[in-house]
Design a protein around this motif. Structure first.
Motif, PDB file in Angstrom:
ATOM      1  N   GLY A 473       0.817  -1.210   0.000  1.00 51.87           N
ATOM      2  CA  GLY A 473       0.000   0.000   0.000  1.00 51.87           C
ATOM      3  C   GLY A 473       0.852   1.261   0.000  1.00 51.87           C
ATOM      4  O   GLY A 473       0.505   2.261  -0.635  1.00 51.87           O
ATOM      5  N   THR A 476       2.003   2.160  -3.588  1.00 49.92           N
ATOM      6  CA  THR A 476       1.009   2.679  -4.544  1.00 49.92           C
ATOM      7  C   THR A 476       0.720   4.154  -4.286  1.00 49.92           C
ATOM      8  O   THR A 476       0.282   4.858  -5.181  1.00 49.92           O
ATOM      9  CB  THR A 476      -0.305   1.871  -4.461  1.00 49.92           C
ATOM     10  OG1 THR A 476      -0.713   1.852  -3.095  1.00 49.92           O
ATOM     11  CG2 THR A 476      -0.133   0.452  -4.973  1.00 49.92           C
ATOM     12  N   GLU A 477       0.979   4.619  -3.095  1.00 45.76           N
ATOM     13  CA  GLU A 477       0.707   6.033  -2.805  1.00 45.76           C
ATOM     14  C   GLU A 477       1.859   6.955  -3.227  1.00 45.76           C
ATOM     15  O   GLU A 477       1.746   8.166  -3.147  1.00 45.76           O
ATOM     16  CB  GLU A 477       0.481   6.212  -1.296  1.00 45.76           C
ATOM     17  CG  GLU A 477      -0.882   5.706  -0.855  1.00 45.76           C
ATOM     18  CD  GLU A 477      -0.988   5.655   0.650  1.00 45.76           C
ATOM     19  OE1 GLU A 477      -0.356   6.492   1.314  1.00 45.76           O
ATOM     20  OE2 GLU A 477      -1.693   4.756   1.150  1.00 45.76           O
ATOM     21  N   SER A 531      -3.120  -3.276  10.082  1.00 45.71           N
ATOM     22  CA  SER A 531      -1.831  -3.459   9.403  1.00 45.71           C
ATOM     23  C   SER A 531      -1.008  -4.504  10.143  1.00 45.71           C
ATOM     24  O   SER A 531      -0.335  -5.332   9.535  1.00 45.71           O
ATOM     25  CB  SER A 531      -1.040  -2.159   9.378  1.00 45.71           C
ATOM     26  OG  SER A 531      -1.716  -1.194   8.658  1.00 45.71           O
TER      27      SER A 531
END
Ligand SMILES: Nc1ncnc2c1ncn2[C@@H]1O[C@H](COP(=O)(O)OP(=O)(O)OP(=O)(O)O)[C@@H](O)[C@H]1O
Length: 607
Positions: A473, A476-477, A531
């Motif tokens: 994640g 991708t940011e 997470s």
């Protein structure tokens, strides 16, 4: 390991050896440039007495009306004057280049020795930390110091030539340099005074520096601002700096007085020497050329003495750098010899890891934080370590990673003492993520990739490691994916949240593929519960694969009992000893400390 000022002939000899070692540290990086620079220094120094001879020849030839000889002598005067005036610039340039090379090479050498050679307990020893802190400052002065040392030697040669020439004019003048001993010894004494004070105030200096860096790092800066600590920290830093400055100033003032006393003795002798020459001239025993030569050479002695006096400081400084280097590298060798097993690290575990009567005490403390600990970590197991703050969990982890040596007892890897294994080879088959991870401000590929240096640039490996850490994640940011530079020290750097930084650090720990020990020491403190759960699921998957393939052990430390309960075996530590161990079900039915802490946390979540 601190060196006192070493007295006696042996100490002086060692000081000379240390000074020469410092020269070698500089010159080894570019011997051709080093020799060239040294030749420039010596030719610059010897041009002084030669200039005196040329001037005397010029005056003598002029007085006798020999124009050709006077013109030739005049040319020599010009050439020697140019050498004297310009050689300094060239030597500074040459030594500047040598200095840059030496700083890089020496820093790398020290990093190699202290990172690979010394143990963590050595690095945490305050005395060793002081030595390293001084050495880091010294490395930047290396080229000035060596240039100064060579100039000292050149001035010695210059003085020898000068003395021979003076002796031919008037034998009594040969004793003039003896008067130079007064400023020499005064200078030595003054340097020792200042150096002793420098060493005494170093802990305060380091504390002040640490406070300054603390207030400048983005992480601590935020907490400091919120707690309104800036002024208090600045006040403490100011107090420390003022204290250090006052003591240093006092020592320097005393040193200046001692040096002045030495110079006054020489000044009196110099005046007397010139009187002798003038008396001979008045009595008709010598000519104008001899008077000119005597004035130039006697002045040369004065300049030489002043130079030797100031350059002696460099000579002592060079010795001190060499001595520090010797002690630091010696400590690294000593540690390497003590911990330096040569055995190959296992590529797979059959039996597992066993701790037998392991005790550990931090340097400079009086209490064992781990004492007489016996513990078995079977091959292929996933083990959770729990315990209250300060129970000794991180210490145990570091003992297992070979970062500390047990003060007593043994850590056995498949029956072989960890101390017998090559330390680097063991680190190569170990991976670890710690709570206090490092925020490397590099592109993401490197932040993750350096977890396994040979594949630092391997994008597929970095992506896989991030997946194992449940951190896809984060990627991708980021605008440029793995190429995105992170950290705020650079204009194009992206800042990350604490949890995102931590996920990258976890990815770094997942880079190594063939480890037999994987350690996660509270690496999830900055992660949200979801997470953390995802991470541990992924981690357990890869831990099971590694366990099947090579009997690898996965050890993790956590305060979250929902995570801890996933482990095959749970070890409860209290005050450095194992108080309970077993599966989650066994410990719950035993109804001991683990069960009560688990219930407490579960109730907290429910309410
Ligand atoms: N570098 C050090 N020098 C001296 N004492 C230390 C050092 N590191 C830890 N200690 C002490 O050793 C004891 C055990 O510390 P350790 O960090 O191993 O505990 P822990 O169980 O991991 O604690 P936490 O859950 O808070 O991380 C503590 O009393 C701590 O103060």
């Amino acid at each position: 390991m601190t060196a006192a000022i070493e007295p006696g002939a042996e100490g002086r000899l060692q000081g000379l050896r240390d000074a020469l070692a410092t020269c070698w540290t500089l010159l080894r990086e570019d011997p051709a440039r080093g020799v060239g620079g040294a030749l420039m220094i010596f030719s610059g120094a010897i041009s002084g007495p030669l200039l005196g001879l040329a001037l005397a020849a010029l005056v003598g030839a002029g007085a006798e009306g020999r124009f050709g000889a006077a013109a030739l002598a005049g040319c020599w005067v010009a050439v020697l004057a140019v050498i004297q005036l310009t050689m300094g610039h060239f030597t500074t340039m040459v030594f500047g280049v040598l200095g840059e090379r030496a700083i890089l090479a020496t820093t790398a050498r020290l990093v190699r020795a202290t990172q690979d050679g010394t143990t963590l307990d050595r690095q945490e020893d305050p005395e060793f930390a002081d030595e390293m802190s001084l050495l880091r400052q010294d490395v930047f002065a290396l080229h000035y110091v060596v240039q100064g040392l060579l100039e000292t030697l050149a001035v010695v040669v210059q003085m020898l030539v000068t003395v021979v020439l003076l002796g031919r004019l008037q034998p009594l003048l040969m004793f003039l340099p003896l008067a130079a001993l007064a400023p020499y010894f005064a200078g030595r004494h003054a340097t020792e005074l200042v150096e002793r004070t420098r060493k005494e105030v170093e802990p305060e200096q380091r504390k002040a520096h640490d406070l300054l860096t603390l207030t400048q790092q983005p992480g601590p800066m935020m907490e400091i601002r919120l707690a309104g600590l800036s002024l208090e920290l600045a006040r403490r830093q100011g107090e420390l700096i003022n204290g250090v400055a006052a003591r240093t100033r006092r020592a320097e003032a005393v040193a200046a007085l001692v040096r002045t006393a030495g110079q006054v003795v020489f000044g009196a002798a110099y005046g007397l020497a010139l009187l002798l020459v003038v008396r001979d001239a008045v009595a008709g025993h010598s000519g104008a050329a001899d008077v000119v030569l005597a004035i130039v050479l006697a002045r040369q002695v004065a300049v030489g003495v002043t130079q030797i006096l100031s350059l002696t400081l460099d000579m002592q400084r060079a010795g001190k750098i060499g001595a520090r280097m010797r002690r630091v590298l010696g400590a690294a060798r000593e540690d390497a010899a003590m911990t330096g097993g040569t055995g190959a690290a296992p590529q797979a575990l059959r039996d597992g890891i066993r701790l037998e009567g392991v005790s550990f005490r931090y340097p400079g403390t009086t209490r064992d934080v781990v004492s007489g600990l016996d513990l078995a970590l079977p091959a292929g197991s996933v083990v959770a370590l729990v315990g209250e703050n300060g129970a000794g969990k991180s210490t145990l982890v570091k003992l297992l990673c070979g970062l500390y040596r047990p003060s007593a007892g043994r850590v056995l890897i498949d029956g072989r003492d960890l101390a017998e294994l090559d330390a680097q080879a063991w680190r190569d088959v170990t991976s670890a993520a710690f709570q206090d991870f490092v925020r490397f401000e590099f592109p993401v590929q490197q932040v993750v990739g350096i977890g396994d240096l040979p594949s630092a640039e391997d994008a597929a490996a970095a992506r896989r490691a991030l997946r194992d850490a449940g951190a896809e994640g984060v990627l991708t940011e980021l605008p440029d994916g793995l190429e995105t530079r992170i950290g705020t020290s650079f204009p194009d750097g992206r800042d990350l949240s604490g949890g995102q930084w931590q996920k990258l650090a976890l990815g770094r720990a997942m880079m190594r593929r063939s480890t037999v020990l994987m350690v996660l020491d509270e690496p999830t403190a900055a992660l949200d519960a979801q997470s953390e759960h995802l991470l541990f699921e992924r981690h357990l998957e890869s831990a099971r694969r590694a366990a099947e393939a090579r009997g690898a052990i996965a050890l993790f430390v956590s305060h979250r009992f929902s995570t801890v309960s996933m482990a095959d075996r749970i070890v409860v530590l209290d005050d450095g000893s194992v108080t309970e161990q077993g599966t989650h079900a066994e410990l719950m039915s035993a109804g001991g400390r683990y069960a009560s802490l688990f219930d407490l946390q579960a109730r907290g979540y429910r309410s």
